[in-house]
Each structure stands twice: as C-alpha cells, then as structure tokens.
Design a protein around this motif. Structure first.
Motif, mmCIF file in Angstrom:
data_model
loop_
_atom_site.group_PDB
_atom_site.id
_atom_site.type_symbol
_atom_site.label_atom_id
_atom_site.label_comp_id
_atom_site.label_asym_id
_atom_site.label_seq_id
_atom_site.Cartn_x
_atom_site.Cartn_y
_atom_site.Cartn_z
ATOM 1 N N THR A 24 0.445 -1.441 0.360
ATOM 2 C CA THR A 24 0.060 0.485 -0.276
ATOM 3 C C THR A 24 1.124 1.133 0.039
ATOM 4 O O THR A 24 0.857 2.131 -0.557
ATOM 5 C CB THR A 24 -0.652 -0.111 1.221
ATOM 6 O OG1 THR A 24 -1.759 -1.536 1.472
ATOM 7 C CG2 THR A 24 -2.230 1.171 1.539
ATOM 8 N N TYR A 28 0.782 3.907 -3.063
ATOM 9 C CA TYR A 28 0.663 5.383 -2.403
ATOM 10 C C TYR A 28 2.077 5.796 -3.218
ATOM 11 O O TYR A 28 1.635 7.702 -3.316
ATOM 12 C CB TYR A 28 0.060 5.405 -1.236
ATOM 13 C CG TYR A 28 -0.293 7.007 -0.791
ATOM 14 C CD1 TYR A 28 -1.730 7.078 -1.365
ATOM 15 C CD2 TYR A 28 0.459 7.699 -0.296
ATOM 16 C CE1 TYR A 28 -2.164 8.532 -1.239
ATOM 17 C CE2 TYR A 28 0.253 8.834 0.181
ATOM 18 C CZ TYR A 28 -1.056 9.976 -0.554
ATOM 19 O OH TYR A 28 -1.952 10.611 0.246
ATOM 20 N N VAL A 54 -6.122 3.136 -0.589
ATOM 21 C CA VAL A 54 -7.328 2.524 0.260
ATOM 22 C C VAL A 54 -8.054 0.958 -0.168
ATOM 23 O O VAL A 54 -7.697 -0.238 0.353
ATOM 24 C CB VAL A 54 -8.699 3.413 0.723
ATOM 25 C CG1 VAL A 54 -9.219 3.046 1.233
ATOM 26 C CG2 VAL A 54 -7.443 5.115 1.712
#
Lengths: 159, 80
Positions: A24, A28, A54
């Motif tokens: 993640t 990101y 998310v």
C-alpha cells in the motif's frame, strides 16, 4: 482441515500486515511521486491515488487474512507472544518518536530558515499542510513496518 | 559479560514420556506449540512459572529439566 505450519496464526498475521503495509505504501507514494504535491491535499489526482490505495489495502486484507484464517489454527497468546509483542512495541514506539521529532525538527528549522534564506531553500523542503501530512504518514508507516519486522525477527531468530 | 543461556532436555523427556508430542505438551502447560519448539531449540528462556509447569508435567525437579549455562562454558554455572 488446517495445515500445520511452523508459524502460528499470529506470526502469519504479522507477515500479512507487513506485506499489506508495504504494498500500500509503495503504491501510494509511487503515485504521489507522479502526481506531486503542487495542488495540495485537495488535488483530485492525489485524492484518486489515495482512494485507490485504500481500495488496494482493503482487497489485499480480505485475500491475505482469509487465506491465513483458512490455513492456520487459532491459538490464544502465551507468555512468549506477549514478550515479543512488548519488545516490538518498544522498538516501534522509538521509531515513531524519532520520526515525529525529525518531522517537527524539520518544520522548526524551516520556519527559522525561511525568513533568512527565502527562495534559496529547496522547493521540496516547505511546510505546506500536504507535505506535513505525508511526512507524518511516512513516519507512521515506517514505525508500523519496524514494529512488525522486530516481531518477526524475535519469532524467527531470537525467541 | 558472557550471555547467559538456559538449556533444557524437554525433547528427551517428551520421548521418555510416551513420545509426547509438542502439541500435547503445549496443551498441558498452556502455551503454543511454537513456544515449545522455541524452548527445545534453546531460543527462548521461559518464565519461572512456565519452567515449573513443564517440570511438573514430567514429574521432575526444575534442575533436572533446565540448566543455567554461560556462553563461555558448557558447564552449568553455580550461583553463590
């Protein structure tokens, strides 16, 4: 039928959390590197990257933790688990404090240096809300990864 | 200062007790199988309470199951 692994469900969960944290964060921050912070936190492109990160985290969590639940048996925590958790929490806490101090120090030094040096300072060293948010987000992720890594180290090597 | 170690003969005692499995011993003393595995590999020093529980399962004294050693010597260290 449960497959008997050499690791407990707890250890497998830590591996899972570490994996999800890392993918993640990589997704990101690589998206952030492309989009940039020019438009601030309200930049629609940045919001899209955050939303996708998310969703990625949710989907990865469902897949990873469902697989771990299916493959391992549940066991209550024992004294070794508590000891490892306490040591890893201490390491994670120190990393978090160090990171927050570094972030606060950066903001303080920039605030002091800006009136003197003005435009000579690098553009990326500003104190915009977007930069502060991402600095603290990075600190939280590094602390979480440090905590998980310390736990895994203790499970595999030390204890 | 040499690093203290607590070694044990849990593995041998399990086999002397009807080839008791790690899982069975773990259930008997209230820990996970991974903790028994770590104990047998001398990677984990148990709490005093857990050490007593393990010794009790095998009907032995604490000293018969666990041995205190220092890394510079394999002989059990004797406290004054």
């Amino acid at each position: 039928m449960k497959i008997q692994l050499t690791m407990s469900r707890r250890e497998a969960n830590i591996w899972g959390s570490l994996f999800i944290d890392v993918i993640t964060a990589v997704y990101y921050f690589s998206g952030l590197a492309v989009v940039g912070l020019a438009g601030g936190l309200a930049n629609p492109a940045l919001a899209r990257v955050a939303f996708q990160a998310v969703i990625l985290a949710i989907i990865a969590s469902i897949i990873v933790f469902s697989a771990i639940r299916a493959l391992t048996a549940d066991e209550p925590m024992d004294e070794r688990d508590y000891r490892i958790q306490a040591q890893a929490n201490t390491i994670g806490y120190h990393v978090l404090v160090l990171g927050v101090m570094a972030a606060v120090g950066h903001l303080a030094i920039y605030s002091l240096a800006e009136p003197v040096f003005g435009s000579e300072l690098p553009a990326a060293s500003g104190t915009t809300p977007g930069l502060v948010v991402h600095l603290l987000l990075a600190v939280l992720i590094v602390a979480s990864v440090s905590r998980a890594t310390a736990q895994l180290f203790h499970y595999r090597r030390r204890y | 200062m040499p690093k203290p170690r607590i070694s044990n003969c849990i593995r041998r005692l399990r086999f002397e007790h009807g080839e008791m499995t790690q899982a069975a011993l773990a259930r008997a003393v209230g820990v996970t199988r991974q903790t028994i595995l770590a104990l047998e590999a001398n990677r984990y020093s148990p709490s005093l309470e857990l050490a007593f529980r393990i010794a009790h399962v095998f009907g032995r004294s604490l000293e018969e199951v666990f041995t205190y050693q220092t890394s510079d010597s394999d002989d059990p260290a004797v406290d004054n």
